[in-house]
Motif scaffolding. Sequence first.
Motif, PDB file in Angstrom:
ATOM      1  N   GLY A  37       0.798  -1.217   0.000  1.00 20.82           N
ATOM      2  CA  GLY A  37       0.000   0.000   0.000  1.00 20.82           C
ATOM      3  C   GLY A  37       0.827   1.261   0.000  1.00 20.82           C
ATOM      4  N   GLY A  38       2.170   1.090  -0.145  1.00 26.77           N
ATOM      5  CA  GLY A  38       3.032   2.269  -0.076  1.00 26.77           C
ATOM      6  C   GLY A  38       3.079   3.068  -1.358  1.00 26.77           C
ATOM      7  N   GLY A  39       2.544   2.509  -2.470  1.00 30.49           N
ATOM      8  CA  GLY A  39       2.603   3.223  -3.737  1.00 30.49           C
ATOM      9  C   GLY A  39       1.868   4.538  -3.699  1.00 30.49           C
ATOM     10  N   ALA A  40       0.689   4.558  -3.108  1.00 31.86           N
ATOM     11  CA  ALA A  40      -0.091   5.794  -3.023  1.00 31.86           C
ATOM     12  C   ALA A  40       0.626   6.822  -2.163  1.00 31.86           C
ATOM     13  N   GLN A  41       1.242   6.350  -1.070  1.00 30.66           N
ATOM     14  CA  GLN A  41       1.969   7.273  -0.194  1.00 30.66           C
ATOM     15  C   GLN A  41       3.181   7.849  -0.911  1.00 30.66           C
ATOM     16  N   LEU A  42       3.852   6.998  -1.693  1.00 26.01           N
ATOM     17  CA  LEU A  42       5.007   7.469  -2.454  1.00 26.01           C
ATOM     18  C   LEU A  42       4.594   8.558  -3.434  1.00 26.01           C
ATOM     19  N   ARG A  43       3.505   8.288  -4.155  1.00 26.36           N
ATOM     20  CA  ARG A  43       3.069   9.271  -5.139  1.00 26.36           C
ATOM     21  C   ARG A  43       2.680  10.589  -4.469  1.00 26.36           C
ATOM     22  N   ALA A  44       2.006  10.493  -3.324  1.00 26.80           N
ATOM     23  CA  ALA A  44       1.614  11.708  -2.612  1.00 26.80           C
ATOM     24  C   ALA A  44       2.850  12.492  -2.166  1.00 26.80           C
ATOM     25  N   THR A  45       3.876  11.768  -1.687  1.00 29.48           N
ATOM     26  CA  THR A  45       5.103  12.431  -1.241  1.00 29.48           C
ATOM     27  C   THR A  45       5.796  13.122  -2.403  1.00 29.48           C
ATOM     28  N   VAL A  46       5.894  12.410  -3.539  1.00 31.72           N
ATOM     29  CA  VAL A  46       6.542  12.989  -4.712  1.00 31.72           C
ATOM     30  C   VAL A  46       5.769  14.201  -5.213  1.00 31.72           C
ATOM     31  N   GLU A  47       4.440  14.107  -5.202  1.00 31.75           N
ATOM     32  CA  GLU A  47       3.631  15.226  -5.672  1.00 31.75           C
ATOM     33  C   GLU A  47       3.786  16.449  -4.773  1.00 31.75           C
ATOM     34  N   GLN A  48       3.944  16.215  -3.462  1.00 34.36           N
ATOM     35  CA  GLN A  48       4.174  17.332  -2.545  1.00 34.36           C
ATOM     36  C   GLN A  48       5.520  17.998  -2.842  1.00 34.36           C
ATOM     37  N   LEU A  49       6.545  17.170  -3.034  1.00 36.70           N
ATOM     38  CA  LEU A  49       7.861  17.709  -3.353  1.00 36.70           C
ATOM     39  C   LEU A  49       7.827  18.420  -4.705  1.00 36.70           C
ATOM     40  N   PHE A  50       7.131  17.825  -5.654  1.00 36.81           N
ATOM     41  CA  PHE A  50       7.021  18.419  -6.985  1.00 36.81           C
ATOM     42  C   PHE A  50       6.360  19.796  -6.905  1.00 36.81           C
ATOM     43  N   ALA A  51       5.273  19.893  -6.141  1.00 37.69           N
ATOM     44  CA  ALA A  51       4.569  21.170  -6.006  1.00 37.69           C
ATOM     45  C   ALA A  51       5.461  22.229  -5.360  1.00 37.69           C
ATOM     46  N   LEU A  52       6.301  21.805  -4.419  1.00 38.88           N
ATOM     47  CA  LEU A  52       7.215  22.731  -3.766  1.00 38.88           C
ATOM     48  C   LEU A  52       8.227  23.284  -4.763  1.00 38.88           C
ATOM     49  N   LEU A  53       8.736  22.399  -5.654  1.00 39.52           N
ATOM     50  CA  LEU A  53       9.757  22.806  -6.610  1.00 39.52           C
ATOM     51  C   LEU A  53       9.157  23.562  -7.794  1.00 39.52           C
ATOM     52  N   ASP A  54       7.933  23.216  -8.168  1.00 42.38           N
ATOM     53  CA  ASP A  54       7.278  23.858  -9.298  1.00 42.38           C
ATOM     54  C   ASP A  54       6.591  25.140  -8.827  1.00 42.38           C
ATOM     55  N   ALA A  55       7.406  26.077  -8.367  1.00 45.98           N
ATOM     56  CA  ALA A  55       6.865  27.304  -7.771  1.00 45.98           C
ATOM     57  C   ALA A  55       6.088  28.135  -8.775  1.00 45.98           C
ATOM     58  N   ASP A  56       6.421  28.030 -10.061  1.00 47.93           N
ATOM     59  CA  ASP A  56       5.742  28.824 -11.083  1.00 47.93           C
ATOM     60  C   ASP A  56       4.480  28.161 -11.602  1.00 47.93           C
ATOM     61  N   GLY A  57       4.205  26.939 -11.131  1.00 44.83           N
ATOM     62  CA  GLY A  57       3.002  26.248 -11.570  1.00 44.83           C
ATOM     63  C   GLY A  57       3.034  25.832 -13.032  1.00 44.83           C
ATOM     64  N   ARG A  58       4.207  25.534 -13.555  1.00 46.15           N
ATOM     65  CA  ARG A  58       4.303  25.162 -14.964  1.00 46.15           C
ATOM     66  C   ARG A  58       3.824  23.739 -15.229  1.00 46.15           C
ATOM     67  N   GLY A  59       3.834  22.903 -14.184  1.00 46.21           N
ATOM     68  CA  GLY A  59       3.427  21.521 -14.354  1.00 46.21           C
ATOM     69  C   GLY A  59       4.562  20.597 -14.740  1.00 46.21           C
ATOM     70  N   PHE A  60       5.788  21.091 -14.729  1.00 47.83           N
ATOM     71  CA  PHE A  60       6.948  20.251 -15.050  1.00 47.83           C
ATOM     72  C   PHE A  60       8.196  20.843 -14.400  1.00 47.83           C
ATOM     73  N   THR A 119      12.514  21.220 -14.896  1.00 54.40           N
ATOM     74  CA  THR A 119      13.656  21.102 -15.786  1.00 54.40           C
ATOM     75  C   THR A 119      14.857  20.602 -14.984  1.00 54.40           C
ATOM     76  N   PHE A 120      15.946  20.338 -15.679  1.00 52.28           N
ATOM     77  CA  PHE A 120      17.103  19.742 -15.004  1.00 52.28           C
ATOM     78  C   PHE A 120      17.629  20.618 -13.876  1.00 52.28           C
ATOM     79  N   ASP A 121      17.682  21.926 -14.102  1.00 58.25           N
ATOM     80  CA  ASP A 121      18.226  22.796 -13.049  1.00 58.25           C
ATOM     81  C   ASP A 121      17.280  22.933 -11.863  1.00 58.25           C
ATOM     82  N   ASP A 122      15.999  22.555 -12.008  1.00 60.58           N
ATOM     83  CA  ASP A 122      15.090  22.446 -10.860  1.00 60.58           C
ATOM     84  C   ASP A 122      15.344  21.136 -10.122  1.00 60.58           C
ATOM     85  N   TRP A 123      15.403  20.069 -10.901  1.00 59.37           N
ATOM     86  CA  TRP A 123      15.385  18.708 -10.375  1.00 59.37           C
ATOM     87  C   TRP A 123      16.697  18.281  -9.718  1.00 59.37           C
TER      88      TRP A 123
END
Length: 332
Positions: free
Chosen positions: A280-303, A305-309
């Motif tokens: 059941g950890g797959g859903a938790q993993l995705r939620a964690t990644v999405e939280q981190l992604f939202a933090l890094l995607d400050a401009d709301g572009r939806g993706f 780039t390498f210098d972000d990641w």
Amino acid sequence: VVCNHRGYVEPMYLCTRYRGLSLVSAKETAAMPFVSTMAAAFQAIQVDRLSPTSRHGAAEAIGRQATSDEDVPQVCIFPEGTCTNGRALVAFKVGAFAPGTAVQPVLVRFPHAHFDPSWVWGNLPYYGLWLAHMAQFSNEMHVTYLDPVRPTAAEREAPHKFMARVRSLMAAELGVPTTGHSADDVRMQAHALQLRLPIESACPQMDHVQRTFGLQRQHGREAMDLFAGLCGKEARGRLDAGAWARAIGERPVAASSASAPAPRPAAAAVAGVKRPPAPGGGAQLRATVEQLFALLDADGRGFLTFDDWYPATLLVRACLDEGRRGGPQAHP
């Protein structure tokens, strides 16, 4: 003497302006016609920028020559370590300031209307610049000499502080900003072209990243290879949250131990953000990644780039390693 670096013109000028000047030059100039002869004539200190041993040896030679009481040539260093287009001062190397002696900043400008003489990637090659110079009715160079700058006692103990002060003085006189970019970012851009990634996102200020996380130069290239694989050929260097979560789930890495070899650094930067998933950890993993992604995607572009990641994954990995050792947790 410390000078900003635009091309091959200012080294020739400075060698005539200062009698008995010894340049610090890159090893690859030894294979260039005329430039190699000039370097030998002026007893240049050559350095292989990709070799830590060579860089250390060059730093020692600079220190000996700069502090010698004998009649030795004055040292001239281009602390950026590469040529630029003059629109900013990129990261300085500390070697010019480590001896703790006074330096004289020299600033060069090349006003032009048509021909930019900067010896940089994307401009004319070496021989093309020579031909273009000869094709001009006139070539103009403005040179500014600042007063010698002496380090304080504290700056002798911490050369990077002396370096920062001199760099600020030079940038203010030139009227340009400073950046943390270096020649390593140019190499990363060339690698991005090979991988068909956007070159504008391939400059995460590698010199600062390498020093912060204690990385070797090849680590960035490995990470970029991995990032390109995560994005896929059709994504054009854009990583979305779903692709990142799927990639992490497919690459579980067990917790490191004294008996087990550590994963490759670049792979660990991504795959190491999780242990093998519990039921059941797959859903938790995705939620964690999405939280981190939202933090890094400050401009709301939806993706990303390498210098972000790239810096983000290094930071996540460092936090996890600290947690496994039982040290203080880093909170973003």
